[in-house]
Design a protein around this motif. Structure first.
Motif, mmCIF file in Angstrom:
data_model
loop_
_atom_site.group_PDB
_atom_site.id
_atom_site.type_symbol
_atom_site.label_atom_id
_atom_site.label_comp_id
_atom_site.label_asym_id
_atom_site.label_seq_id
_atom_site.Cartn_x
_atom_site.Cartn_y
_atom_site.Cartn_z
ATOM 1 N N ILE A 148 1.171 -1.197 -0.455
ATOM 2 C CA ILE A 148 0.038 0.079 -0.164
ATOM 3 C C ILE A 148 1.005 1.659 0.157
ATOM 4 C CG2 ILE A 148 -1.654 1.020 1.280
ATOM 5 C CD1 ILE A 148 -3.187 -1.279 2.049
ATOM 6 N N GLU A 149 1.807 1.497 0.608
ATOM 7 C CA GLU A 149 2.524 1.978 0.371
ATOM 8 C C GLU A 149 3.672 2.359 -0.563
ATOM 9 O OE1 GLU A 149 4.038 2.650 5.491
ATOM 10 O OE2 GLU A 149 5.743 1.579 3.991
ATOM 11 N N ASP A 150 3.702 1.642 -1.371
ATOM 12 C CA ASP A 150 4.809 1.563 -2.417
ATOM 13 C C ASP A 150 3.099 1.345 -3.475
ATOM 14 O OD1 ASP A 150 7.144 0.843 -2.337
ATOM 15 O OD2 ASP A 150 7.238 -0.916 -2.354
ATOM 16 N N PHE A 151 2.437 2.036 -3.107
ATOM 17 C CA PHE A 151 1.241 2.480 -4.578
ATOM 18 C C PHE A 151 0.891 3.713 -3.945
ATOM 19 C CE2 PHE A 151 -2.722 3.105 -5.899
ATOM 20 C CZ PHE A 151 -3.456 1.654 -6.896
ATOM 21 N N LEU A 152 0.416 4.065 -3.220
ATOM 22 C CA LEU A 152 0.415 5.559 -2.933
ATOM 23 C C LEU A 152 2.092 6.387 -3.387
ATOM 24 C CD1 LEU A 152 -1.783 5.595 0.259
ATOM 25 C CD2 LEU A 152 -2.047 5.716 -1.231
ATOM 26 N N LYS A 153 3.143 6.303 -3.322
ATOM 27 C CA LYS A 153 4.502 6.595 -2.996
ATOM 28 C C LYS A 153 4.235 7.127 -4.609
ATOM 29 C CE LYS A 153 8.134 4.991 -2.691
ATOM 30 N NZ LYS A 153 9.950 4.811 -2.883
ATOM 31 N N ALA A 154 3.799 5.662 -5.644
ATOM 32 C CA ALA A 154 4.012 6.042 -7.087
ATOM 33 C C ALA A 154 3.014 6.755 -7.359
ATOM 34 C CB ALA A 154 2.872 4.535 -7.245
ATOM 35 N N LEU B 281 0.851 3.078 -13.390
ATOM 36 C CA LEU B 281 0.862 2.754 -12.137
ATOM 37 C C LEU B 281 1.267 1.291 -12.432
ATOM 38 C CD1 LEU B 281 -2.052 4.284 -9.816
ATOM 39 C CD2 LEU B 281 0.700 4.496 -9.196
ATOM 40 N N ALA B 282 1.234 0.299 -13.165
ATOM 41 C CA ALA B 282 1.526 -0.981 -13.602
ATOM 42 C C ALA B 282 2.650 -0.820 -13.912
ATOM 43 C CB ALA B 282 0.788 -1.621 -14.732
ATOM 44 N N ASP B 283 2.443 -0.081 -14.798
ATOM 45 C CA ASP B 283 4.879 -0.011 -15.514
ATOM 46 C C ASP B 283 5.725 0.528 -14.568
ATOM 47 O OD1 ASP B 283 4.057 -0.965 -17.933
ATOM 48 O OD2 ASP B 283 3.797 1.286 -18.397
ATOM 49 N N ALA B 284 5.115 1.745 -13.006
ATOM 50 C CA ALA B 284 5.089 1.781 -12.291
ATOM 51 C C ALA B 284 5.971 1.210 -10.800
ATOM 52 C CB ALA B 284 5.275 3.213 -11.553
ATOM 53 N N LEU B 285 4.875 0.062 -10.806
ATOM 54 C CA LEU B 285 5.010 -1.129 -9.939
ATOM 55 C C LEU B 285 5.430 -2.445 -10.112
ATOM 56 C CD1 LEU B 285 1.776 0.484 -7.931
ATOM 57 C CD2 LEU B 285 4.393 0.617 -7.208
ATOM 58 N N PRO C 55 -4.522 -5.586 -13.757
ATOM 59 C CA PRO C 55 -5.599 -5.432 -13.386
ATOM 60 C C PRO C 55 -5.559 -5.731 -12.058
ATOM 61 C CG PRO C 55 -5.581 -7.478 -15.431
ATOM 62 C CD PRO C 55 -4.196 -6.001 -14.960
ATOM 63 N N SER C 56 -4.451 -5.779 -11.121
ATOM 64 C CA SER C 56 -3.865 -5.957 -9.462
ATOM 65 C C SER C 56 -4.091 -4.636 -9.794
ATOM 66 C CB SER C 56 -2.782 -6.623 -9.775
ATOM 67 O OG SER C 56 -2.477 -7.935 -10.148
ATOM 68 N N THR C 57 -3.203 -3.368 -10.506
ATOM 69 C CA THR C 57 -3.056 -2.065 -10.035
ATOM 70 C C THR C 57 -4.631 -2.626 -9.668
ATOM 71 O OG1 THR C 57 -1.434 -1.963 -10.922
ATOM 72 C CG2 THR C 57 -2.366 0.316 -10.848
ATOM 73 N N THR C 58 -5.625 -1.707 -10.637
ATOM 74 C CA THR C 58 -7.379 -1.985 -10.775
ATOM 75 C C THR C 58 -8.445 -1.912 -9.126
ATOM 76 O OG1 THR C 58 -7.025 -1.353 -13.079
ATOM 77 C CG2 THR C 58 -9.884 -1.825 -11.497
ATOM 78 N N GLU C 59 -7.554 -3.715 -9.092
ATOM 79 C CA GLU C 59 -7.929 -4.058 -7.709
ATOM 80 C C GLU C 59 -7.550 -3.761 -6.154
ATOM 81 O OE1 GLU C 59 -10.171 -6.138 -5.538
ATOM 82 O OE2 GLU C 59 -10.483 -6.121 -7.818
ATOM 83 N N ASN D 202 -10.510 6.009 1.626
ATOM 84 C CA ASN D 202 -10.348 7.071 1.302
ATOM 85 C C ASN D 202 -8.762 7.672 1.589
ATOM 86 O OD1 ASN D 202 -11.748 9.533 0.891
ATOM 87 N ND2 ASN D 202 -11.209 10.030 3.313
ATOM 88 N N LEU D 203 -7.752 6.422 0.655
ATOM 89 C CA LEU D 203 -6.393 6.889 0.454
ATOM 90 C C LEU D 203 -6.438 7.350 -0.884
ATOM 91 C CD1 LEU D 203 -4.862 3.983 2.313
ATOM 92 C CD2 LEU D 203 -5.330 6.224 3.230
ATOM 93 N N VAL D 204 -7.474 7.208 -1.691
ATOM 94 C CA VAL D 204 -7.171 7.617 -3.067
ATOM 95 C C VAL D 204 -8.460 7.608 -3.597
ATOM 96 C CG1 VAL D 204 -5.151 6.466 -4.052
ATOM 97 C CG2 VAL D 204 -7.241 5.124 -4.484
ATOM 98 N N ALA D 205 -8.452 9.052 -4.791
ATOM 99 C CA ALA D 205 -9.928 8.576 -5.273
ATOM 100 C C ALA D 205 -9.533 7.847 -7.066
ATOM 101 C CB ALA D 205 -9.709 10.283 -5.790
ATOM 102 N N HIS D 206 -10.386 7.147 -7.188
ATOM 103 C CA HIS D 206 -10.415 6.541 -8.279
ATOM 104 C C HIS D 206 -11.125 6.898 -9.040
ATOM 105 C CE1 HIS D 206 -10.378 2.233 -10.491
ATOM 106 N NE2 HIS D 206 -9.695 2.973 -11.103
ATOM 107 N N GLU D 207 -11.337 6.775 -11.016
ATOM 108 C CA GLU D 207 -12.301 7.428 -11.208
ATOM 109 C C GLU D 207 -12.957 6.242 -12.775
ATOM 110 O OE1 GLU D 207 -14.494 10.803 -11.620
ATOM 111 O OE2 GLU D 207 -12.492 12.058 -9.889
#
Length: 227
Positions: free
Chosen positions: A12-18, A34-38, A43-47, A56-61
């Protein structure tokens, strides 16, 4: 940032930092970026984005991208602060070279305690920038703001100082070191060949030639009076 009561997994920390780092370049962060960066699948990125949106850590549309919420930004800035302080500590206290520190800091950024991070900051004199010129967030998340210009766009025959490197891969950093384009180096662009060809410049009194593509990653600041 130190009063953040919750703890999160490294993933989660890596995702938020990316997301935070990509937001510095793009208004909306797409899942493919994000998928490329991580180094994970789309599909894993979307999940993960959906999971963090529920927290409530990201806003995803869908189809419009991802942005950090204020809560997500606090977590991301804490990890960015840890990472950049560890990098600087490794360079200044343990004599690492600037092309070695990223991978070490990637591992340590999740392990250091708030107390240790604060002690490192105090030991280093509460620095504002890491070895690559990236701003270090303060304990409150605030960072120094600078207006920097890519070397590829720097005016001809005007003295500047290398302030930040946008590409920090080890190979690029070693190449830039060979060219004298390290943070703090004085530079002057003497000429540009036509049709997007190399730049002719002087870095700390040594003549150099670099490609215009590489020059985009070298950010330059005006020289302060007295320097």
């Amino acid at each position: 940032m130190t009063d953040q009561p919750e703890t999160y997994s490294e993933a989660i920390e890596d995702f938020l930092k990316a997301v935070y780092l990509l937001q510095q370049e793009y208004d909306r962060v797409q899942t493919s970026m994000l998928a490329d960066a991580l180094g994970i699948t789309a599909p894993s990125t979307t999940e993960m984005a959906k999971k963090l949106a529920r927290a409530n850590l990201v806003a995803h549309e869908p189809y419009r991208g991802i942005r950090l919420t204020p809560a997500g930004e606090r977590v991301a800035l804490e990890i960015v602060r840890n990472h950049r302080l560890v990098e600087l500590f490794l360079v200044q206290a343990l004599d690492y070279s600037w092309d070695e520190v990223h991978e070490e800091a990637e591992r340590l950024e999740h392990a250091v305690s708030d107390r240790l991070v604060q002690r490192i900051a105090e030991y280093l004199g509460d620095p504002r920038y890491d070895p690559h010129g990236d701003p270090i967030p303060g304990p409150d998340g605030e960072m120094a703001a600078r207006s920097l210009t890519p070397l590829s766009e720097w005016p001809l025959d005007q003295q500047g100082v290398v302030a930040r490197l946008r590409d920090q891969s080890p190979d690029m950093l070693r190449y830039l070191t060979d060219k004298g384009l390290v943070v703090g180096a004085m530079v002057r662009v003497m000429g540009r060949d036509p049709f997007d060809e190399p730049l002719h410049l002087v870095a700390d009194d040594v003549e150099q030639v670099i490609g215009s593509h590489v020059a985009q990653f070298v950010l330059v600041a005006p020289v302060k009076p007295g320097e």
